[in-house]
Design an enzyme around this catalytic site. Structure first.
Site, PDB file in Angstrom:
ATOM      1  N   LYS A  56      -0.003   7.467 -17.346  1.00  0.00           N
ATOM      2  CA  LYS A  56      -1.299   6.878 -16.984  1.00  0.00           C
ATOM      3  C   LYS A  56      -2.422   7.879 -17.290  1.00  0.00           C
ATOM      4  O   LYS A  56      -3.487   7.508 -17.792  1.00  0.00           O
ATOM      5  CB  LYS A  56      -1.304   6.478 -15.500  1.00  0.00           C
ATOM      6  CG  LYS A  56      -0.389   5.289 -15.219  1.00  0.00           C
ATOM      7  CD  LYS A  56      -0.110   5.092 -13.733  1.00  0.00           C
ATOM      8  CE  LYS A  56       0.980   4.043 -13.516  1.00  0.00           C
ATOM      9  NZ  LYS A  56       1.413   3.923 -12.108  1.00  0.00           N
ATOM     10  N   GLN A 100       1.007   6.533  -6.055  1.00  0.00           N
ATOM     11  CA  GLN A 100       2.242   6.188  -6.769  1.00  0.00           C
ATOM     12  C   GLN A 100       3.391   5.934  -5.783  1.00  0.00           C
ATOM     13  O   GLN A 100       3.653   6.738  -4.901  1.00  0.00           O
ATOM     14  CB  GLN A 100       2.601   7.334  -7.732  1.00  0.00           C
ATOM     15  CG  GLN A 100       3.784   7.054  -8.632  1.00  0.00           C
ATOM     16  CD  GLN A 100       3.533   5.934  -9.642  1.00  0.00           C
ATOM     17  OE1 GLN A 100       2.473   5.837 -10.235  1.00  0.00           O
ATOM     18  NE2 GLN A 100       4.510   5.061  -9.810  1.00  0.00           N
ATOM     19  N   ASP A 123      -4.784  -0.729  -8.553  1.00  0.00           N
ATOM     20  CA  ASP A 123      -3.432  -1.297  -8.562  1.00  0.00           C
ATOM     21  C   ASP A 123      -3.426  -2.703  -7.950  1.00  0.00           C
ATOM     22  O   ASP A 123      -2.447  -3.435  -8.059  1.00  0.00           O
ATOM     23  CB  ASP A 123      -2.475  -0.418  -7.736  1.00  0.00           C
ATOM     24  CG  ASP A 123      -1.663   0.541  -8.599  1.00  0.00           C
ATOM     25  OD1 ASP A 123      -1.487   0.240  -9.797  1.00  0.00           O
ATOM     26  OD2 ASP A 123      -1.213   1.573  -8.071  1.00  0.00           O
TER      27      ASP A 123
END
Ligand code: NDP
Length: 304
Positions: A56, A100, A123
């Site tokens: 990312k 994460q 997200d």
């Protein structure tokens, strides 16, 4: 259509197209003095998580976006993680924040995702943003699910009116994907079934699917006899399996038995090179959107 030889859907090419489409928006932001910034909070040393965060970051760099990784030890107390997220929430250079997963046991996933400002939740895991997706007014598009939708529609497979079966009901993939596909809206309007480990006669459901989406985390679980002739098959799974012939000692495979299913499918997405690159492209797209929203809000606040 963006397909690899045969009937294999080229996720890398479609993801590249999406990134290219972001460039004029990045130029407009740069003209206004804004560089979108993505911050990733990484807890512990899970090699897969480290790899995803690195990918990312690399993708952000390629788009000349800022990125930061906040490394926290595996035994970090939850309060410390929440404090770090709070700091990122109030940093104007940070437009997108991701925590994460998986997270260690001492940290509640619910509290961690709820701590991220909904305006920086690229997200799309915050309960408010999940709710907006469900009622058809999304602020951010959930990254992997919207990556699946783009993969389908840009390959010429509009879900409109189709029987879609999703195997997997996680909050990250299955549920938000179902929420996207069932909207009365473009790129949606499907008849959606979600299957899970409590589903009886799974194959009876999967065989009905015109579009079958596997998001289970179970290597090569979907076999040819579970797939309808001519179905479109999207494989979300990312599983590492032991492979002594590979230099690293392992190989990445999806949830679909690709070689066996491909001859039956009208089209199929590979692993790697299918949904994975799409997830990253959609995350970048959300970060650009977050920067645009923040820049617009700042402009409105300073207007006479
Ligand atoms: P979870 O483990 O959170 O969820 C798996 C789901 O699959 C659950 O709903 C589970 O059912 C269901 N399931 C598991 N085994 C079976 C079975 N035998 N029959 C029917 N249903 C089953 O996984 P995630 O949703 O987070 O991820 C799924 C996969 O997608 C993983 O391989 C992950 O690595 C990958 N992934 C890939 C991404 C990408 O960018 N390509 C992004 C995110 C995930 P139940 O709820 O009953 O337990």
């Amino acid at each position: 259509m963006p397909r690899l030889p045969g009937n294999v859907i080229d996720g890398k090419k479609i993801a590249d197209d999406i990134r290219t489409e972001l460039k004029p928006r990045l130029t407009r932001l740069a003209d206004a003095g804004v560089v979108p910034g993505l911050a990733a909070v990484l807890v512990g040393e899970n090699p897969a998580s480290q790899l995803y965060v690195k990918m990312k970051g690399k993708a952000s760099e390629e788009m000349r976006m800022s990125h930061w990784t906040i490394d926290l030890p595996a035994d970090v107390p939850e309060a410390r993680l929440l404090q770090e997220v709070g700091r990122l929430n109030s940093d104007p250079k940070v437009h997108g924040i991701l925590v994460q997963q998986p997270l260690p046991d001492q940290i509640s996933v619910d509290r961690a995702v709820s701590a991220v400002s909904p305006l920086k939740d690229v997200d799309c895991f915050h309960p408010v943003n999940v709710g907006l997706v469900l009622i058809g007014r999304p602020r951010f598009a959930p990254a992997t699910p919207s990556g699946v939708v783009e993969l389908l529609t840009r390959s010429g497979y509009d879900p409109n009116g189709r029987d879609v079966v999703i195997v997997g009901r996680s909050n990250i993939v299955g549920k938000p994907l179902a929420a996207l596909l069932l909207q009365k809206a473009p790129k949606a309007n499907a008849t959606v079934t979600i299957a899970h480990s409590g589903t009886r006669e799974l194959a009876a459901h999967t065989r009905r699917a015109e579009i079958l989406i596997a998001a289970m985390g179970s290597p090569r679980f979907i076999k040819a006899d579970m797939v309808n002739q001519g179905a479109v098959v999207i494989d979300v799974g990312i599983n590492r399996i032991h492979d002594p012939s590979a230099k690293s000692g392992y190989r990445t495979v999806g949830d679909v038995d690709f070689d066996a299913v491909r001859p039956k499918a009208e089209a199929i997405s590979p692993v790697p090179g299918g949904v994975g690159p799409m997830t990253i492209a959609m995350l970048l797209s959300n970060t650009v959107l977050a920067a645009e929203m923040s820049s617009k809000a700042a402009g409105a606040a300073s207007a006479p």
